[in-house]
Design a protein around this motif. Structure first.
Motif, mmCIF file in Angstrom:
data_model
loop_
_atom_site.group_PDB
_atom_site.id
_atom_site.type_symbol
_atom_site.label_atom_id
_atom_site.label_comp_id
_atom_site.label_asym_id
_atom_site.label_seq_id
_atom_site.Cartn_x
_atom_site.Cartn_y
_atom_site.Cartn_z
ATOM 1 N N GLY A 29 0.840 -1.004 -0.070
ATOM 2 C CA GLY A 29 -0.094 -0.113 0.070
ATOM 3 C C GLY A 29 0.847 1.291 0.082
ATOM 4 N N PRO A 30 0.311 2.472 -0.026
ATOM 5 C CA PRO A 30 1.049 3.646 0.053
ATOM 6 C C PRO A 30 2.122 3.648 1.300
ATOM 7 C CG PRO A 30 -1.131 4.209 0.155
ATOM 8 C CD PRO A 30 -1.149 2.623 0.161
ATOM 9 N N ILE A 31 3.335 3.821 1.252
ATOM 10 C CA ILE A 31 4.309 3.974 2.077
ATOM 11 C C ILE A 31 4.289 5.142 3.104
ATOM 12 C CG2 ILE A 31 6.258 4.542 1.083
ATOM 13 C CD1 ILE A 31 7.959 2.379 2.743
ATOM 14 N N ARG A 32 3.963 6.417 2.348
ATOM 15 C CA ARG A 32 3.971 7.491 3.017
ATOM 16 C C ARG A 32 3.323 7.804 4.308
ATOM 17 N NH1 ARG A 32 2.891 12.292 -0.283
ATOM 18 N NH2 ARG A 32 1.033 11.286 -0.692
ATOM 19 N N PRO A 33 2.000 7.429 4.394
ATOM 20 C CA PRO A 33 1.365 7.516 5.806
ATOM 21 C C PRO A 33 2.177 6.577 6.610
ATOM 22 C CG PRO A 33 -0.262 7.056 3.849
ATOM 23 C CD PRO A 33 1.064 7.018 3.373
ATOM 24 N N TRP A 34 2.271 5.483 6.465
ATOM 25 C CA TRP A 34 3.222 4.646 7.262
ATOM 26 C C TRP A 34 4.374 5.300 8.055
ATOM 27 C CZ3 TRP A 34 7.774 1.733 6.663
ATOM 28 C CH2 TRP A 34 7.757 0.456 7.873
ATOM 29 N N LEU A 35 5.169 5.818 7.101
ATOM 30 C CA LEU A 35 6.498 6.538 7.431
ATOM 31 C C LEU A 35 6.056 7.763 8.251
ATOM 32 C CD1 LEU A 35 9.360 5.536 6.289
ATOM 33 C CD2 LEU A 35 9.225 6.992 4.424
ATOM 34 N N LEU A 36 5.388 8.683 7.896
ATOM 35 C CA LEU A 36 5.062 9.733 8.425
ATOM 36 C C LEU A 36 4.384 9.655 9.766
ATOM 37 C CD1 LEU A 36 3.456 11.881 5.573
ATOM 38 C CD2 LEU A 36 5.856 12.098 6.411
ATOM 39 N N ALA A 37 3.667 8.232 10.053
ATOM 40 C CA ALA A 37 3.110 8.045 11.485
ATOM 41 C C ALA A 37 4.282 7.985 12.302
ATOM 42 C CB ALA A 37 2.192 6.970 11.154
ATOM 43 N N ILE A 38 5.219 7.126 11.828
ATOM 44 C CA ILE A 38 6.370 6.766 12.734
ATOM 45 C C ILE A 38 7.212 8.122 13.057
ATOM 46 C CG2 ILE A 38 8.678 5.706 12.524
ATOM 47 C CD1 ILE A 38 7.513 3.488 10.688
ATOM 48 N N LEU A 39 7.190 8.858 11.940
ATOM 49 C CA LEU A 39 7.996 10.017 12.340
ATOM 50 C C LEU A 39 7.140 10.930 13.335
ATOM 51 C CD1 LEU A 39 8.069 13.454 11.096
ATOM 52 C CD2 LEU A 39 10.195 12.280 11.617
ATOM 53 N N GLN B 55 -0.103 22.927 17.333
ATOM 54 C CA GLN B 55 0.431 21.670 17.147
ATOM 55 C C GLN B 55 -0.839 20.757 16.077
ATOM 56 O OE1 GLN B 55 3.209 19.562 18.171
ATOM 57 N NE2 GLN B 55 2.380 18.213 16.427
ATOM 58 N N ASP B 56 -1.931 20.990 16.888
ATOM 59 C CA ASP B 56 -3.029 20.057 16.381
ATOM 60 C C ASP B 56 -3.216 20.621 15.001
ATOM 61 O OD1 ASP B 56 -3.231 18.279 18.743
ATOM 62 O OD2 ASP B 56 -4.963 19.130 19.485
ATOM 63 N N TYR B 57 -3.398 21.677 14.925
ATOM 64 C CA TYR B 57 -3.886 22.090 13.342
ATOM 65 C C TYR B 57 -2.713 22.089 12.469
ATOM 66 C CZ TYR B 57 -7.428 23.430 16.666
ATOM 67 O OH TYR B 57 -8.490 23.406 17.594
ATOM 68 N N ARG B 58 -1.383 22.344 12.740
ATOM 69 C CA ARG B 58 -0.279 22.681 12.166
ATOM 70 C C ARG B 58 -0.011 21.416 11.538
ATOM 71 N NH1 ARG B 58 4.693 22.535 15.355
ATOM 72 N NH2 ARG B 58 3.166 23.688 16.820
ATOM 73 N N GLU B 59 -0.099 20.097 12.269
ATOM 74 C CA GLU B 59 0.126 18.905 11.564
ATOM 75 C C GLU B 59 -0.941 18.477 10.574
ATOM 76 O OE1 GLU B 59 0.358 15.632 14.387
ATOM 77 O OE2 GLU B 59 -1.477 15.783 14.990
ATOM 78 N N VAL B 60 -2.233 18.572 10.678
ATOM 79 C CA VAL B 60 -3.048 18.588 9.577
ATOM 80 C C VAL B 60 -2.878 19.467 8.630
ATOM 81 C CG1 VAL B 60 -4.799 17.054 11.019
ATOM 82 C CG2 VAL B 60 -5.030 19.632 10.506
ATOM 83 N N ILE B 61 -2.551 20.664 8.745
ATOM 84 C CA ILE B 61 -2.359 21.707 7.438
ATOM 85 C C ILE B 61 -1.166 21.153 6.650
ATOM 86 C CG2 ILE B 61 -1.645 24.000 7.138
ATOM 87 C CD1 ILE B 61 -4.549 24.264 7.753
ATOM 88 N N GLU C 290 0.032 16.630 1.126
ATOM 89 C CA GLU C 290 -1.082 16.114 -0.040
ATOM 90 C C GLU C 290 -1.487 14.772 0.266
ATOM 91 O OE1 GLU C 290 0.628 17.122 -3.772
ATOM 92 O OE2 GLU C 290 -0.127 19.139 -3.770
ATOM 93 N N LEU C 291 -1.709 14.549 1.512
ATOM 94 C CA LEU C 291 -2.218 13.331 1.722
ATOM 95 C C LEU C 291 -3.696 13.432 1.817
ATOM 96 C CD1 LEU C 291 0.556 12.160 2.933
ATOM 97 C CD2 LEU C 291 -0.481 11.574 4.918
ATOM 98 N N SER C 292 -4.344 12.149 1.491
ATOM 99 C CA SER C 292 -5.996 12.194 1.499
ATOM 100 C C SER C 292 -6.444 12.310 3.074
ATOM 101 C CB SER C 292 -6.556 11.014 0.890
ATOM 102 O OG SER C 292 -6.222 9.737 1.677
ATOM 103 N N TYR C 293 -7.905 12.694 3.234
ATOM 104 C CA TYR C 293 -8.323 12.948 4.674
ATOM 105 C C TYR C 293 -7.894 11.331 5.318
ATOM 106 C CZ TYR C 293 -10.575 17.086 3.727
ATOM 107 O OH TYR C 293 -10.872 18.511 3.564
ATOM 108 N N ARG C 294 -8.296 10.392 4.493
ATOM 109 C CA ARG C 294 -7.967 8.896 5.324
ATOM 110 C C ARG C 294 -6.527 8.522 5.550
ATOM 111 N NH1 ARG C 294 -11.002 5.990 8.049
ATOM 112 N NH2 ARG C 294 -9.103 5.274 9.075
ATOM 113 N N GLU C 295 -5.779 9.269 4.641
ATOM 114 C CA GLU C 295 -4.346 8.972 5.010
ATOM 115 C C GLU C 295 -3.882 9.672 6.236
ATOM 116 O OE1 GLU C 295 -2.202 7.678 0.737
ATOM 117 O OE2 GLU C 295 -2.730 9.721 1.206
#
Lengths: 258, 180
Positions: B60-70, B127-133, B140-145
């Motif tokens: 699957g897409p690796i970016r969400p996985w990688l960014l979650a770890i980060l 923080q909470d808003y900065r990360e989703v922005i 450019e992740l989708s909402y689900r990601e």
């Protein structure tokens, strides 16, 4: 739709995250509400302004080199090996921060979720392909919803909503039983021109309504949503626009009790 | 040995899949930690962890996985530093979604800012808003990601984006006034 809902959903509209039905609802609200229309225009402008500037950072060369050096290329140390080789692997990295147990758990949970996700996607795609290859498209071949719906009685713990969409361009071919992620589900089969659409209906973990979520797997379009305790997955080689259209028409017909 | 060969092959797969996203991972780290040295440390730690856990990644897409770890690594850094939540954490309802007055057509015109100013405005968001922005506008992740990365429901992603953009717009207009 109320203004406070529209204020949130207009962002999803800007981000193309709404299904066709929701999109219509938000656009209808905005058309009749100058305040929300002004907000939409304002956030659209913000988006345009943001896309005009470079907000990303480039990783410094040194960082790139350090990480690359730590990744084995050819005769590299084994990853799950004993202590000495792990230490040699670590060498390239500055000894970073230790993760708390909570942070580690977060990673595991995420991995498990995406794991199941992948399995379900893989299963529905193989079930779809199998249904085409093995000439086992339907257990109950019928275009009559009053024949197809009762057929599932006693065979499944759920009653899939069967609707006739012939007038909307999707012909009901029948239904069959199938298995996704180890669970028995209903498969409803529809046809659009020469394309077969498999709609899998199973029990959902939550009673909440969730909007259509589209994926592409092995060149096939897959759409998922859930409603009233049921989860729905469509698989077909029709294009994503038609898949979305099917979703909207199916949901509308189910709501209308057609 | 066969085991070692598999591990090497896996490490190579990891490298091919994960290294191309280094800039993106680094970008999120810069916005989350707002400090060059901490960001570099976090990115290194992230890649190390990701490599170690790569056998649990199922495609699957690796970016969400990688960014979650980060993100987890960054929060661990924060916790160590501050022994608590990031200090600028703001409860969701503390930020008004509505501005008091209906915006006038003049107020809607946003001036162009240079790269540095906009980076600063985004970096100053709570923080909470900065990360989703950042995850939405830059990665450019989708909402689900995004939901997968931050471990929250899609509904939360949506409401935080709405508030985050409202905050950003307010800061944007304010920055214009100081320029004039």
């Amino acid at each position: 739709m109320r203004c406070d809902e529209a204020q949130v959903l207009l962002h999803a509209l800007l981000d193309s995250e709404l299904d066709a039905g929701q999109m219509r609802d938000v656009e209808a609200h905005v058309a009749g509400c100058p305040r929300c229309a002004a907000e939409l225009a304002s956030f659209r402008e913000l988006r345009t302004r943001m896309s005009g500037v470079a907000l990303n950072y480039a990783a410094p060369d040194g960082l790139h080199r350090r990480i690359e050096a730590a990744l084995p290329v050819a005769s590299a140390p084994a990853l799950r090996a004993v202590a000495p080789s792990r230490r040699s692997l670590l060498k390239g990295f500055a000894l970073g921060t230790a993760l708390s147990a909570a942070a580690a758990t977060g990673v595991v949970l995420m991995v498990m979720r995406s794991d199941r996700d992948q399995r379900v996607l893989r299963d529905v795609v193989s079930a779809h392909l199998r249904s085409l290859q093995a000439e086992h498209l339907t257990d109950v071949p019928s275009g009559d919803r009053n024949t197809v719906k009762p057929w599932f009685n006693g065979r499944l713990a759920v009653a899939p909503p069967v609707v006739d969409l012939t007038a909307q361009g999707f012909t009901l071919l029948g239904g069959r039983l199938d298995t996704i992620d180890g669970k028995a589900v209903a498969a409803l089969v529809y046809k659009r021109r020469t394309h077969v659409i498999n709609l899998f209906v199973g029990r959902s973990a939550s009673a909440e309504h969730s909007p259509l979520r589209a994926d592409m797997v092995q060149g096939l379009n897959v759409g998922r949503w859930s409603d009233q305790g049921l989860s729905f997955i469509i698989v077909s080689d029709i294009d994503s626009g038609e898949l979305q259209e099917f979703h909207v028409k199916y949901e509308t017909a189910v709501r209308a009790g057609a | 040995m066969a085991g070692e060969r598999n591990d090497t092959a896996q490490a190579r797969r990891f490298r091919d899949a994960a290294l191309p996203h280094l800039d993106e991972v680094y970008t999120l780290a810069r916005y989350l930690l707002r400090n060059v040295a901490d960001a570099e440390d976090a990115v290194q730690e992230c890649y190390l962890r990701a490599l170690r856990h790569f056998d649990t990644f199922r495609g699957g897409p690796i970016r969400p996985w990688l960014l979650a770890i980060l993100r987890n690594v960054c929060f661990a850094t924060h916790r160590q530093r501050n022994s608590g939540e990031p200090q600028d954490a703001v409860p969701d309802d503390a930020v008004p979604l509505w501005r008091d007055a209906a915006p006038t057509p003049e107020a809607l015109m946003l001036r162009a800012h240079d790269d540095e100013t906009v980076r600063r405005l985004v970096g100053a968001l709570p923080q909470d808003y900065r990360e989703v922005i950042v995850l939405r506008e830059i990665n450019e992740l989708s909402y689900r990601e995004i939901a997968d990365v931050i471990g929250a429901p899609v509904g939360t992603v949506m409401s935080r984006l709405a508030r985050g953009r409202a905050l950003l717009r307010a800061a944007w207009l304010e920055a214009e006034e100081t320029v004039r």
